[in-house]
Write a protein that holds these residues in place. Structure first.
Motif: not given
Length: 1206
Positions: A1098-1099, A1147-1154, A1169-1176, A1201-1206
């Motif tokens: 959201g930011y 949003s969390p879907y915007d995370g990935g390899l840029y 670089c890798k971008l990881e979107v946290k929060g909500g 589930l996302v936090e456990q995978e990380k």
């Protein structure tokens, strides 16, 4: 100041035609002018000269109709731009203004002229000019000038406003010029010019700007050159003349300095230029180079024990081995070439892969130029890269090219032989590479070791020095192409052509492929839709499909490159014609209001000028007629009727005769009037601030169809009517809006036809608007417990005249329509708690606004509310200014407020560098929603990182705040004179031992003559530790001293040189060394890579990197190896090599390899670089937004589930 441009002139110098505001956007009609005016008074004789009439300004003013001719001698004044900034600074006038301007004869138009005036600096002043319009049939043209040439129509803006008004009763035009916030350079001579057809009047006046006598002794040159505060009208403007007049000794600026060095280190690369502009840094590149020299801690590789070398080199045809040593032999390994994976094939021995223990080896056999590329190896998530350079043997020139001398249209073939087949060579002409594309006139071919450059059809432009470049040498030769002698086989012939007939001129010359230019009366002719120029072999033709009078004249054909020319004369004849098609009236019918003046102008043509006769029936209209007369002048004829009567209606015949023939035409004149007023309108429906009204069309339309209606409204107790529409209404119904509730109103209607506006209708019966309020706004859940729900809202946006008595809160169980009133009595507050609810139930809530007119529409929550108390995890809201290093000077107070969220009240703890904070040094106060840290008098020992921890049960949130306390630095340790020559002295010094806990931003160097020992500043804000002082006086002896400077300011003392420097006269001559130009071209290289980033949902977040390349590279952004194109969620910037990608509200879907890739002619480079979107949203925030429980559970489970995978 740049030269002013005249906004009211076209490129050909003619005034640009614009539409007056009174014409309602309709363009003026061409080629005929119809003037209508009331009968002349006894004391005001009618104008004897013809003049066009403008459109009517309003319904009660004079009825006027204007149709302009295309060759009207009266130019229409252009409307100046109203959004430009007015400036009266000095500048050179445009070239068009130097031409002489033909002014009409002088006559008196101004009845009140602007007078000279005086205004204080920064004050306002108004100049007024008045023109009497009793004898004028249209609005006069006025222009305001400053000096001799500056037209102020294009300078209107925040400092200049031009206003025009017209009084219908006194028949006076008033023109005003308002000067706002006058400046010193506004003073001078001004001129006002008024033009009406053949009448002209002007007046000159002076403006004097006086300066106020205050504050003249306290001018600070630093503050004068700072940017103005944002939001002001004069933001960014400087008045240098004021500084020159009041130059005073520089005063010490007590404004606290900021640590620009720390701000740049903590800022993103895309903000460097903005910070440099904000704090006045001039050497930003030097500062950035210094930042790059700071050693960075390299991250140790976890996958590779030994990586590839940065680069390898191999001869063409040789073999190369690329070896890496793995830390984990079991990890999967992949080799890539230019980003493409290399896969082993059983039948191809180009790439061989070997395993020796932990070593992985790739062998490349028989290396070619295609193997010159970037190679990389990936082990898991890590990757290392290298560059392979294939060395090629130089290609030598065995046989050079030979010089050629030929003529145009011949074939040229340049031949060269090199030492190797298939070698790459480059052909040059006069040092510039020869284009060899598909559309190029140059062809390049290769036969074994021989290379050819072929020009099939040579021209004089092909002359020059041609050269061929190979890797082992060059060869050049001169090519000369001459013209062939010119022969004229057929000359141009004189012609006489009827107007409208085609014109065909041709000539025949040798050589046939020589182009040429056609001229008419000495001016170059360009081919267009009217003129066609043809060149085929030896024949040159000029064809005009339809001739016109402008086509007559002397024609000349000049072959290109030759001094000879061919000439002929064209003569055009034309029979008489009457151009009625330009009237733009249906059936050539002119409609005029009875009692007004009619002037009908019709264009005519013919060569020679024809004789014109006007007739009505069998009666001839003479030029000497009193009320009705005909006139002919130039290329038009006119019929004038001073006072039109009904008997003037009928057909009028025009007869034209000249030597070439005769022509006739007829015009019908119809005398009409304005329509009758409509009947009183009816008001069947009334709303809160609107009503619906209808009426019937008038019984008599004045002989012209009704175009529309005007509506007026007034309060019943008032006598002032207000126009409701400025565009005509075609229908017989209308809905007036924006009325005041509770106030009685009346409405009336005007009918409008092509002649004018009728008298008003009788007013309608009085009516009173009254309505309920709008629905409440922003209804949200404020708190939820096991038995209560608290909601809050905002008042309605619209509250009627009946006011607002209170609010009614209702709720119902989800799945039912049984709404229960929670408050028996109206509540005036915008917050209410519903009590007595069953735990675990789901309810819907709505709120209504109540007034004397009734209840408004309800505002209902979008989702149901679960009656259950929840725990809100803590969340620290670090202010934006505390997310970077917080800097203060020694002795200043530190007061920081850090807000946080959480239910129930969280527990707050503070640590400094991992240790508890002593209350005697730092005061800390905690509340339910924030924590305050206070230091009364800061010391350098208070610098450090403060960690804040907020805990609610098992939920914890932390934040780190970096505080830096800075002080003035010490002076440099040692200053020595390194060398003295001529009038120059070289100084060297060492940085200070104590920099005041802030980086040294510069040095101030001063000099003093040994005789006087008065110190003068040589240079300020100098960044290096060595300098050469120049322009010293021969024979003087100098001492030098240096101050250190950081963000706090200059050091309290300075370090002085122990020895002095004596400047002696020398006779030596300095020999300037010769330097060769440096080749700045280079392939893209990323100087600052992308960094793995964590973003908050959201930011907005940004990814930054910097690349260096010449020429400028093309930058491409990719997400997961897919190029980002035309996506509104992304914005890409590239400025001074700094590349930025902004992701809006990720949003969390915007995370990935840029990936950022830079490409130019010399190569390409990319960084990842890798971008990881946290929060909500938290559970409590989702409950407040009214989200259903099953959606909340699904969202929270996915987050876990996302936090456990990380």
């Amino acid at each position: 100041m740049p030269e002013p441009t005249k906004k009211d002139e076209m490129p050909n110098g003619q005034p640009e035609e614009t539409i007056a505001p009174e014409s309602n956007g309709a363009p003026p009609l061409p080629e005929i002018s119809l003037e209508v005016s009331p009968p002349p008074d006894d004391d005001a004789p009618a104008a004897t000269s013809p003049s066009p009439t403008p459109p009517a300004e309003d319904g009660n003013s004079l009825k006027k109709l204007s149709v302009e001719l295309p060759n009207d001698s009266v130019p229409v004044p252009a409307m100046g731009r109203k959004d430009s900034v007015w400036s009266l600074g000095e500048g050179q006038p445009p070239e068009d203004l130097d031409k002489p301007i033909d002014t009409p004869p002088l006559s008196t138009l101004l009845i009140e002229k602007p007078q000279s005036g005086t205004v204080a600096l920064g004050g306002d002043i108004t100049f007024v000019a008045k023109v009497e319009a009793k004898d004028l049939l249209r609005k006069p043209t006025i222009k305001w000038f400053k000096g001799k040439w500056m037209d102020l129509a294009s300078k209107t803006g925040k400092h200049l406003q031009l206003k025009e008004t017209f009084d219908r009763f006194t028949k006076i035009h008033t023109f005003e010029m308002h000067i706002i916030k006058a400046k010193e350079n506004y003073a001078g001579n001004y001129r006002c010019e008024v033009t009406y057809k053949d009448k002209f009047d002007s007046c000159s006046f002076d403006l004097e700007v006086k300066e106020t006598e205050q504050g003249s002794q306290n001018i600070d040159i630093r503050s004068a050159f700072k940017r103005s505060s944002e939001g002001q009208e004069d933001a960014g403007e400087l008045d240098f003349s004021g500084l020159l007049k009041h130059r005073e000794p520089k005063q010490q600026d007590d404004t606290p300095e900021v640590d620009v060095w720390e701000i740049l280190k903590n800022a993103r690369p895309d903000e460097y230029e903005k910070i440099a502009f904000m704090y006045g840094i001039t050497d930003l590149r030097g500062l950035l180079r210094r930042m790059k020299k700071i050693p960075k801690e390299e991250k140790k590789s976890e996958a590779f024990a030994k990586k590839l070398e940065p680069a390898y080199q191999v001869d063409k045809g040789g073999k190369i081995r690329l070896v890496v040593d793995l830390a984990d032999p079991t990890v999967d390994l992949k080799w890539y070439k230019n980003g493409q994976e290399i896969r082993p094939t059983p039948n191809q021995r180009k790439y061989i892969f070997e395993h020796k223990g932990t070593q992985r080896i790739m062998v490349i056999n028989n290396c070619t130029m295609n193997d010159d590329a970037a190679y990389s190896v990936a082990a898991g998530d890590e990757k290392c890269t290298t560059e392979l350079f294939v060395k090629e043997l130089p290609v030598k020139i065995v046989k050079g090219i030979e010089p050629v001398k030929t003529t145009v249209n011949e074939r040229i073939e340049l031949e060269c032989e090199v030492s190797e087949e298939g070698a790459q060579v480059k052909w040059m002409k006069n040092g510039v590479e020869v284009p060899t594309g598909v559309r190029s006139r140059y062809r390049v071919k290769c036969e074994g070791t021989k290379h050819f450059l072929v020009i099939d059809d040579a021209s004089r432009e092909d002359s020059g020095t041609y050269s061929i470049m190979a890797t082992g040498g060059t060869s050049e030769a001169h090519v000369q192409v001459d013209l062939k002698p010119l022969k004229i086989y057929q000359d141009l012939q004189n012609m006489t052509v009827m107007l409208g007939q085609p014109i065909k001129m041709h000539c025949e010359i040798y050589p046939g492929n020589v182009p040429g230019r056609w001229y008419r009366n000495g001016q170059l002719i360009q081919p267009n839709d009217h003129i066609n120029i043809i060149h085929r072999n030896k024949v040159h033709r000029l064809e005009i499909e339809t001739s016109s009078l402008h086509d007559a004249g002397d024609y000349t054909f000049v072959p290109e490159g030759y001094s000879q020319s061919l000439s002929a004369k064209i003569h055009i004849i034309d029979p008489p014609r009457v151009h009625l098609d330009s009237l733009n009236f249906p059936d050539n019918t002119v409609i005029i209001v009875a009692g007004n003046k009619l002037r009908l102008e019709i264009p005519i043509s013919g060569e020679p000028a024809p004789r014109v006769v006007w007739m009505k029936g069998e009666r001839v209209i003479l030029e000497s007629g009193h009320r009705v007369r005909a006139e002919t002048y130039g290329d038009q004829t006119s019929l004038t009727i001073d006072i039109t009567e009904r008997e003037d209606s009928g057909n009028y015949k025009i007869v034209l005769q000249n030597e070439a023939g005769e022509a006739t035409a007829s015009v019908k004149i119809k005398v009409v009037d304005i329509p009758d007023p409509p009947d009183a309108p009816l008001v069947p429906v009334v709303g809160g601030d609107w009503c619906s009204m209808t009426w019937e069309a008038p019984k008599y339309d004045g002989g012209s169809p009704i175009l529309g209606y005007f509506i007026e409204r007034k309060k019943k107790q008032s006598s002032r009517w207000m126009r409701l529409n400025f565009d005509l209404i075609k229908e017989t119904s209308f809905e007036p809006k924006k009325m005041i509730e509770g106030v009685p109103y009346e409405v009336r209607v005007f009918a409008v036809n092509a002649i004018g506006v009728s008298k008003p209708s009788d007013p309608s019966k009085a009516f009173i608007p009254l309505a309920v309020t709008s629905e409440p706004t922003m209804l949200v859940v404020d708190d939820v417990t096991d038995t209560t729900v608290t909601v809050k809202w905002r008042p309605p946006e619209t509250i009627g005249a009946a006011g607002l008595d209170g609010y009614l809160v209702e709720y119902c169980i989800e799945g039912t329509d049984d709404w229960v009133v929670s408050n028996k009595e109206l509540t005036e507050k915008t917050k209410y708690t519903i009590t007595g609810l069953t735990p675990g139930s789901k309810i819907l809530v709505r709120v209504k606004a109540i007034n004397a007119a009734g209840a408004s529409a309800p505002r209902t929550l979008q989702h149901s509310i679960l009656v259950k108390e929840v725990v809100e995890p803590p969340k620290i809201r670090v202010p934006r200014h505390l997310k970077q290093t917080y800097t203060r000077r020694v002795g200043e107070a530190v007061n920081l407020v850090v807000p946080f969220l959480g239910k129930p009240r969280p527990k707050v703890t503070w640590l400094k560098e991992g240790k508890p904070i002593e209350p005697s040094h730092v005061s800390i106060r905690n509340t339910d929603c924030d924590s305050i840290i206070f230091i009364r008098k800061a010391e350098r020992s208070h610098s450090g990182k403060y960690e804040m921890t907020v805990q609610v049960e098992n939920h914890v949130d932390t934040a780190i705040i970096d505080i830096q306390i800075v002080d003035l630095p010490e002076p440099p340790q040692c200053v020595t004179i390194e060398d003295v020559w001529g009038g120059n002295v070289a100084l060297v010094w060492t940085p200070p031992k104590d920099n005041g806990n802030a980086p040294i931003t510069g040095y101030t160097i001063q000099k003093a003559d040994k005789k006087t020992m008065e110190w003068y500043t040589c240079i300020e804000h100098y960044h290096r530790t060595c300098i050469t002082i120049t322009e010293l006086v021969v024979g003087n002896e100098y001492f030098f001293r240096i101050f250190s400077e950081n963000m706090c300011g200059l050091s309290e003392t300075a370090t002085q040189t122990k020895k002095s420097a004596l400047i002696v006269k020398e006779g030596m001559q300095v020999k300037t060394p010769e330097y060769s130009d440096h080749d700045f071209k280079e392939a893209p290289k990323f100087t600052q890579p992308l960094i793995n980033t964590f973003a908050i949902a959201g930011y907005n977040t940004t990814l930054n990197c910097s690349v260096r390349a010449n020429p400028r590279p093309k930058v491409i952004w990719m997400k997961n190896k897919i190029t980002i194109l035309d996506d509104p969620r992304y914005r890409m910037f590239s400025n001074q090599g700094v590349c930025t990608l902004e992701i809006r509200k990720p949003s969390p879907y915007d995370g990935g390899l840029y990936t950022c890739k830079a490409i130019n002619d010399l190569g390409e480079a990319q960084v990842d670089c890798k971008l990881e979107v946290k929060g909500g949203f938290t559970f409590y925030e989702l409950m407040q937004r009214g989200v259903p429980l099953h959606l909340i559970d699904k969202y929270m489970n996915e987050s876990k589930l996302v936090e456990q995978e990380k």
